[in-house]
Design a protein around this motif. Structure first.
Motif, PDB file in Angstrom:
ATOM      1  N   THR A  86       0.829  -1.187   0.000  1.00  0.00           N
ATOM      2  CA  THR A  86       0.000   0.000   0.000  1.00  0.00           C
ATOM      3  C   THR A  86       0.873   1.250   0.000  1.00  0.00           C
ATOM      4  O   THR A  86       1.872   1.323   0.697  1.00  0.00           O
ATOM      5  CB  THR A  86      -0.913   0.002   1.246  1.00  0.00           C
ATOM      6  N   GLY A  87       0.494   2.219  -0.797  1.00  0.00           N
ATOM      7  CA  GLY A  87       1.229   3.477  -0.880  1.00  0.00           C
ATOM      8  C   GLY A  87       2.467   3.403  -1.754  1.00  0.00           C
ATOM      9  O   GLY A  87       3.217   4.361  -1.836  1.00  0.00           O
ATOM     10  N   GLY A  88       2.710   2.231  -2.362  1.00  0.00           N
ATOM     11  CA  GLY A  88       3.891   2.085  -3.208  1.00  0.00           C
ATOM     12  C   GLY A  88       5.188   2.079  -2.427  1.00  0.00           C
ATOM     13  O   GLY A  88       6.250   2.347  -2.975  1.00  0.00           O
ATOM     14  N   THR A  89       5.120   1.771  -1.121  1.00  0.00           N
ATOM     15  CA  THR A  89       6.300   1.753  -0.263  1.00  0.00           C
ATOM     16  C   THR A  89       6.599   0.327   0.176  1.00  0.00           C
ATOM     17  O   THR A  89       5.736  -0.549   0.116  1.00  0.00           O
ATOM     18  CB  THR A  89       6.075   2.636   0.976  1.00  0.00           C
ATOM     19  N   THR A  90       7.838   0.105   0.641  1.00  0.00           N
ATOM     20  CA  THR A  90       8.179  -1.205   1.198  1.00  0.00           C
ATOM     21  C   THR A  90       7.657  -1.239   2.626  1.00  0.00           C
ATOM     22  O   THR A  90       8.004  -0.399   3.451  1.00  0.00           O
ATOM     23  CB  THR A  90       9.701  -1.453   1.145  1.00  0.00           C
ATOM     24  N   ASN A  91       6.808  -2.224   2.882  1.00  0.00           N
ATOM     25  CA  ASN A  91       6.059  -2.277   4.138  1.00  0.00           C
ATOM     26  C   ASN A  91       6.201  -3.622   4.833  1.00  0.00           C
ATOM     27  O   ASN A  91       6.371  -4.652   4.193  1.00  0.00           O
ATOM     28  CB  ASN A  91       4.566  -2.057   3.878  1.00  0.00           C
ATOM     29  N   THR A  99      -3.023  -1.331   7.668  1.00  0.00           N
ATOM     30  CA  THR A  99      -2.335  -1.503   8.951  1.00  0.00           C
ATOM     31  C   THR A  99      -0.901  -1.972   8.711  1.00  0.00           C
ATOM     32  O   THR A  99      -0.505  -3.044   9.142  1.00  0.00           O
ATOM     33  CB  THR A  99      -3.087  -2.506   9.844  1.00  0.00           C
ATOM     34  N   TYR A 100      -0.118  -1.156   8.021  1.00  0.00           N
ATOM     35  CA  TYR A 100       1.260  -1.494   7.694  1.00  0.00           C
ATOM     36  C   TYR A 100       2.199  -0.479   8.321  1.00  0.00           C
ATOM     37  O   TYR A 100       1.798   0.602   8.734  1.00  0.00           O
ATOM     38  CB  TYR A 100       1.469  -1.523   6.171  1.00  0.00           C
ATOM     39  N   TYR A 101       3.463  -0.872   8.396  1.00  0.00           N
ATOM     40  CA  TYR A 101       4.533   0.030   8.816  1.00  0.00           C
ATOM     41  C   TYR A 101       5.515   0.097   7.655  1.00  0.00           C
ATOM     42  O   TYR A 101       5.731  -0.899   6.969  1.00  0.00           O
ATOM     43  CB  TYR A 101       5.246  -0.488  10.062  1.00  0.00           C
ATOM     44  N   THR A 102       6.116   1.252   7.432  1.00  0.00           N
ATOM     45  CA  THR A 102       7.028   1.379   6.293  1.00  0.00           C
ATOM     46  C   THR A 102       8.477   1.135   6.728  1.00  0.00           C
ATOM     47  O   THR A 102       8.877   1.495   7.835  1.00  0.00           O
ATOM     48  CB  THR A 102       6.945   2.760   5.617  1.00  0.00           C
ATOM     49  N   GLU A 103       9.202   0.538   5.816  1.00  0.00           N
ATOM     50  CA  GLU A 103      10.631   0.308   6.043  1.00  0.00           C
ATOM     51  C   GLU A 103      11.351   1.647   6.194  1.00  0.00           C
ATOM     52  O   GLU A 103      12.230   1.804   7.038  1.00  0.00           O
ATOM     53  CB  GLU A 103      11.185  -0.493   4.864  1.00  0.00           C
TER      54      GLU A 103
END
Length: 175
Positions: A86-91, A99-103
């Motif tokens: 989600t959001g195009g980020t590494t999660n 409900t993710y956290y980004t690297e």
């Protein structure tokens, strides 16, 4: 052959048998080793071992600094190589959900821990949309969490499961 040339010596039949048995043993050992190396790695053992490695890094930080790294309450990815979600980020955590956290947001914690030890690398195998390891800072302490496909392996304990094979396992570091 002339009378002065040496005669060919032949191996005793028992020596030939011993050499044949030794060859069979060596071939069998090599075959067993190839079979052993071809066995799949247990993802639960991998995920649990990764949590133990992170626990050791956090405890090394505590020993060097008198406390765990000071971070705001919230979630942080432990390591690198997480999938793009989600959001195009590494999660990490529920990387394709909300409900993710980004690297990237986890960099300050990774920098603090890297000051005392080499960090374990890489994400574990995703299980039903959840990937670890990750840390959750809350009032209790620091929860080191990961997704496992089946029951948790000690010293990690189960804290949640979805009924479809996803188990979230934890090692709690108290403040």
């Amino acid at each position: 052959m002339s009378e002065k040339s040496p005669t060919r010596s032949r191996l005793h039949p028992a020596a030939v048998t011993a050499l044949a048995l030794a060859g069979v043993c060596i071939a069998g050992a090599a075959g067993w080793l190839v079979w052993l190396l071809a066995q799949p790695v247990d993802p639960n053992a991998e995920a649990s071992q990764r949590l133990v490695q992170w626990q050791e890094v956090f405890e090394r930080y505590r020993a060097a600094n008198g406390s765990l790294p000071d971070m705001p309450f919230g979630g942080y990815c432990l390591g690198d190589g997480f999938p793009v979600g989600t959001g195009g980020t590494t999660n990490c955590r529920d990387y394709e959900s909300t409900t993710y956290y980004t690297e990237e947001a986890s960099a300050p914690l990774m920098d603090a821990l890297a000051s005392v030890a080499e960090l374990p690398r890489g994400a574990t195998t995703p299980v039903r949309g959840t990937v670890g390891p990750y840390a959750l800072y809350d009032e209790t302490g620091v929860r080191l969490l990961t997704a496992e496909n089946g029951t948790c392996e000690a010293p990690a304990v189960e804290v949640w499961r979805d009924g479809g094979g996803l188990f979230v396992c934890q090692i709690l570091l108290e403040r």
